[in-house]
Design a protein around this motif. Sequence first.
Motif, PDB file in Angstrom:
ATOM      1  N   THR A  64       0.831  -1.192   0.000  1.00  0.00           N
ATOM      2  CA  THR A  64       0.000   0.000   0.000  1.00  0.00           C
ATOM      3  C   THR A  64       0.870   1.247   0.000  1.00  0.00           C
ATOM      4  O   THR A  64       1.698   1.441   0.880  1.00  0.00           O
ATOM      5  CB  THR A  64      -0.923   0.038   1.227  1.00  0.00           C
ATOM      6  N   THR A  65       0.684   2.034  -1.020  1.00  0.00           N
ATOM      7  CA  THR A  65       1.262   3.375  -1.049  1.00  0.00           C
ATOM      8  C   THR A  65       0.104   4.308  -1.326  1.00  0.00           C
ATOM      9  O   THR A  65      -0.704   4.067  -2.220  1.00  0.00           O
ATOM     10  CB  THR A  65       2.332   3.517  -2.147  1.00  0.00           C
ATOM     11  N   TRP A  66      -0.002   5.325  -0.544  1.00  0.00           N
ATOM     12  CA  TRP A  66      -1.184   6.182  -0.602  1.00  0.00           C
ATOM     13  C   TRP A  66      -0.906   7.523  -1.279  1.00  0.00           C
ATOM     14  O   TRP A  66      -1.736   8.415  -1.234  1.00  0.00           O
ATOM     15  CB  TRP A  66      -1.721   6.413   0.811  1.00  0.00           C
ATOM     16  N   GLU A  67       0.228   7.660  -1.952  1.00  0.00           N
ATOM     17  CA  GLU A  67       0.603   8.964  -2.491  1.00  0.00           C
ATOM     18  C   GLU A  67      -0.388   9.504  -3.527  1.00  0.00           C
ATOM     19  O   GLU A  67      -0.546  10.709  -3.644  1.00  0.00           O
ATOM     20  CB  GLU A  67       2.016   8.932  -3.056  1.00  0.00           C
ATOM     21  N   ASN A  68      -1.088   8.653  -4.255  1.00  0.00           N
ATOM     22  CA  ASN A  68      -2.058   9.114  -5.252  1.00  0.00           C
ATOM     23  C   ASN A  68      -3.498   8.931  -4.794  1.00  0.00           C
ATOM     24  O   ASN A  68      -4.424   9.082  -5.592  1.00  0.00           O
ATOM     25  CB  ASN A  68      -1.842   8.379  -6.584  1.00  0.00           C
ATOM     26  N   GLU A  69      -3.691   8.631  -3.540  1.00  0.00           N
ATOM     27  CA  GLU A  69      -5.020   8.365  -2.997  1.00  0.00           C
ATOM     28  C   GLU A  69      -5.794   9.672  -2.851  1.00  0.00           C
ATOM     29  O   GLU A  69      -5.254  10.680  -2.406  1.00  0.00           O
ATOM     30  CB  GLU A  69      -4.901   7.663  -1.644  1.00  0.00           C
ATOM     31  N   THR A  70      -7.071   9.631  -3.234  1.00  0.00           N
ATOM     32  CA  THR A  70      -7.901  10.838  -3.165  1.00  0.00           C
ATOM     33  C   THR A  70      -9.038  10.723  -2.158  1.00  0.00           C
ATOM     34  O   THR A  70      -9.785  11.684  -1.975  1.00  0.00           O
ATOM     35  CB  THR A  70      -8.498  11.161  -4.554  1.00  0.00           C
ATOM     36  N   SER A  71      -9.181   9.564  -1.519  1.00  0.00           N
ATOM     37  CA  SER A  71     -10.258   9.419  -0.540  1.00  0.00           C
ATOM     38  C   SER A  71      -9.958  10.239   0.703  1.00  0.00           C
ATOM     39  O   SER A  71      -8.835  10.694   0.917  1.00  0.00           O
ATOM     40  CB  SER A  71     -10.450   7.947  -0.177  1.00  0.00           C
ATOM     41  N   GLU A  72     -10.968  10.411   1.538  1.00  0.00           N
ATOM     42  CA  GLU A  72     -10.819  11.206   2.755  1.00  0.00           C
ATOM     43  C   GLU A  72      -9.762  10.625   3.686  1.00  0.00           C
ATOM     44  O   GLU A  72      -9.599   9.417   3.768  1.00  0.00           O
ATOM     45  CB  GLU A  72     -12.131  11.229   3.551  1.00  0.00           C
ATOM     46  N   THR A  73      -9.106  11.499   4.387  1.00  0.00           N
ATOM     47  CA  THR A  73      -8.171  11.092   5.431  1.00  0.00           C
ATOM     48  C   THR A  73      -8.924  11.031   6.763  1.00  0.00           C
ATOM     49  O   THR A  73     -10.040  11.559   6.886  1.00  0.00           O
ATOM     50  CB  THR A  73      -7.016  12.091   5.572  1.00  0.00           C
ATOM     51  N   TYR A  74      -8.294  10.450   7.747  1.00  0.00           N
ATOM     52  CA  TYR A  74      -8.902  10.379   9.073  1.00  0.00           C
ATOM     53  C   TYR A  74      -9.215  11.779   9.590  1.00  0.00           C
ATOM     54  O   TYR A  74     -10.296  12.029  10.128  1.00  0.00           O
ATOM     55  CB  TYR A  74      -7.985   9.637  10.056  1.00  0.00           C
ATOM     56  N   ASP A  75      -8.264  12.701   9.445  1.00  0.00           N
ATOM     57  CA  ASP A  75      -8.471  14.066   9.943  1.00  0.00           C
ATOM     58  C   ASP A  75      -9.662  14.740   9.259  1.00  0.00           C
ATOM     59  O   ASP A  75     -10.428  15.469   9.906  1.00  0.00           O
ATOM     60  CB  ASP A  75      -7.208  14.911   9.769  1.00  0.00           C
ATOM     61  N   GLU A  76      -9.837  14.497   7.967  1.00  0.00           N
ATOM     62  CA  GLU A  76     -10.980  15.070   7.253  1.00  0.00           C
ATOM     63  C   GLU A  76     -12.292  14.482   7.746  1.00  0.00           C
ATOM     64  O   GLU A  76     -13.279  15.198   7.934  1.00  0.00           O
ATOM     65  CB  GLU A  76     -10.829  14.852   5.744  1.00  0.00           C
ATOM     66  N   VAL A  77     -12.302  13.189   7.977  1.00  0.00           N
ATOM     67  CA  VAL A  77     -13.506  12.532   8.496  1.00  0.00           C
ATOM     68  C   VAL A  77     -13.812  13.049   9.889  1.00  0.00           C
ATOM     69  O   VAL A  77     -14.965  13.361  10.219  1.00  0.00           O
ATOM     70  CB  VAL A  77     -13.345  10.993   8.494  1.00  0.00           C
ATOM     71  N   LYS A  78     -12.794  13.152  10.719  1.00  0.00           N
ATOM     72  CA  LYS A  78     -12.979  13.645  12.084  1.00  0.00           C
ATOM     73  C   LYS A  78     -13.566  15.053  12.069  1.00  0.00           C
ATOM     74  O   LYS A  78     -14.503  15.351  12.817  1.00  0.00           O
ATOM     75  CB  LYS A  78     -11.634  13.633  12.823  1.00  0.00           C
ATOM     76  N   GLU A  79     -13.062  15.900  11.193  1.00  0.00           N
ATOM     77  CA  GLU A  79     -13.555  17.272  11.090  1.00  0.00           C
ATOM     78  C   GLU A  79     -15.009  17.293  10.613  1.00  0.00           C
ATOM     79  O   GLU A  79     -15.825  18.038  11.134  1.00  0.00           O
ATOM     80  CB  GLU A  79     -12.670  18.081  10.143  1.00  0.00           C
ATOM     81  N   ARG A  80     -15.335  16.431   9.651  1.00  0.00           N
ATOM     82  CA  ARG A  80     -16.703  16.363   9.144  1.00  0.00           C
ATOM     83  C   ARG A  80     -17.664  15.911  10.241  1.00  0.00           C
ATOM     84  O   ARG A  80     -18.738  16.471  10.401  1.00  0.00           O
ATOM     85  CB  ARG A  80     -16.764  15.404   7.954  1.00  0.00           C
ATOM     86  N   PHE A  81     -17.250  14.926  11.036  1.00  0.00           N
ATOM     87  CA  PHE A  81     -18.110  14.464  12.119  1.00  0.00           C
ATOM     88  C   PHE A  81     -18.232  15.518  13.205  1.00  0.00           C
ATOM     89  O   PHE A  81     -19.283  15.657  13.829  1.00  0.00           O
ATOM     90  CB  PHE A  81     -17.610  13.145  12.694  1.00  0.00           C
ATOM     91  N   LYS A  82     -17.182  16.265  13.410  1.00  0.00           N
ATOM     92  CA  LYS A  82     -17.222  17.354  14.393  1.00  0.00           C
ATOM     93  C   LYS A  82     -18.243  18.397  13.935  1.00  0.00           C
ATOM     94  O   LYS A  82     -19.047  18.873  14.727  1.00  0.00           O
ATOM     95  CB  LYS A  82     -15.842  17.990  14.537  1.00  0.00           C
ATOM     96  N   GLU A  83     -18.230  18.716  12.638  1.00  0.00           N
ATOM     97  CA  GLU A  83     -19.190  19.679  12.089  1.00  0.00           C
ATOM     98  C   GLU A  83     -20.606  19.151  12.217  1.00  0.00           C
ATOM     99  O   GLU A  83     -21.519  19.890  12.550  1.00  0.00           O
ATOM    100  CB  GLU A  83     -18.863  19.980  10.626  1.00  0.00           C
ATOM    101  N   ASP A  84     -20.806  17.858  11.981  1.00  0.00           N
ATOM    102  CA  ASP A  84     -22.140  17.254  12.139  1.00  0.00           C
ATOM    103  C   ASP A  84     -22.621  17.387  13.582  1.00  0.00           C
ATOM    104  O   ASP A  84     -23.767  17.694  13.835  1.00  0.00           O
ATOM    105  CB  ASP A  84     -22.121  15.773  11.750  1.00  0.00           C
ATOM    106  N   GLY A  85     -21.704  17.194  14.532  1.00  0.00           N
ATOM    107  CA  GLY A  85     -22.039  17.334  15.950  1.00  0.00           C
ATOM    108  C   GLY A  85     -22.384  18.767  16.301  1.00  0.00           C
ATOM    109  O   GLY A  85     -23.292  19.027  17.081  1.00  0.00           O
ATOM    110  N   ASP A  86     -21.652  19.723  15.707  1.00  0.00           N
ATOM    111  CA  ASP A  86     -21.916  21.140  15.959  1.00  0.00           C
ATOM    112  C   ASP A  86     -23.302  21.534  15.458  1.00  0.00           C
ATOM    113  O   ASP A  86     -24.006  22.311  16.092  1.00  0.00           O
ATOM    114  CB  ASP A  86     -20.863  22.027  15.276  1.00  0.00           C
ATOM    115  N   LYS A  87     -23.739  20.956  14.317  1.00  0.00           N
ATOM    116  CA  LYS A  87     -25.052  21.262  13.770  1.00  0.00           C
ATOM    117  C   LYS A  87     -26.152  20.741  14.677  1.00  0.00           C
ATOM    118  O   LYS A  87     -27.191  21.360  14.829  1.00  0.00           O
ATOM    119  CB  LYS A  87     -25.189  20.667  12.358  1.00  0.00           C
ATOM    120  N   LYS A  88     -25.929  19.575  15.307  1.00  0.00           N
ATOM    121  CA  LYS A  88     -26.930  19.013  16.205  1.00  0.00           C
ATOM    122  C   LYS A  88     -27.078  19.865  17.463  1.00  0.00           C
ATOM    123  O   LYS A  88     -28.140  19.949  18.033  1.00  0.00           O
ATOM    124  CB  LYS A  88     -26.547  17.578  16.591  1.00  0.00           C
TER     125      LYS A  88
END
Length: 90
Positions: A64-88
């Motif tokens: 596994t080499t992720w240099e060309n990977e375009t999917s979300e990173t853990y930090d991006e997912v964490k931030e998105r879930f944080k935003e979802d929590g803020d909306k609630k």
Amino acid sequence: MGLNRLKEVFKKYKIQNRIIAKYFGKSEETISKWVNNKRQPSVEELNSIARLLRIDVRLLLTETTWENETSETYDEVKERFKEDGDKKDS
């Protein structure tokens, strides 16, 4: 892309699915599915195969080499879930 490299490794070491099937008490069909990346052996089973062949278990996995990977990173997912929590909370 497959998750494992069993096809290449089995070919290199002249491993027969029939023998592996008997060793694990599984059907040849199951081993064939592993080899063709239609199903995956457990981590324990991969470790047992590596032990039988006296090779590093990492050789059984696709590198596994992720240099060309375009999917979300853990930090991006964490931030998105944080935003979802803020909306609630609003």
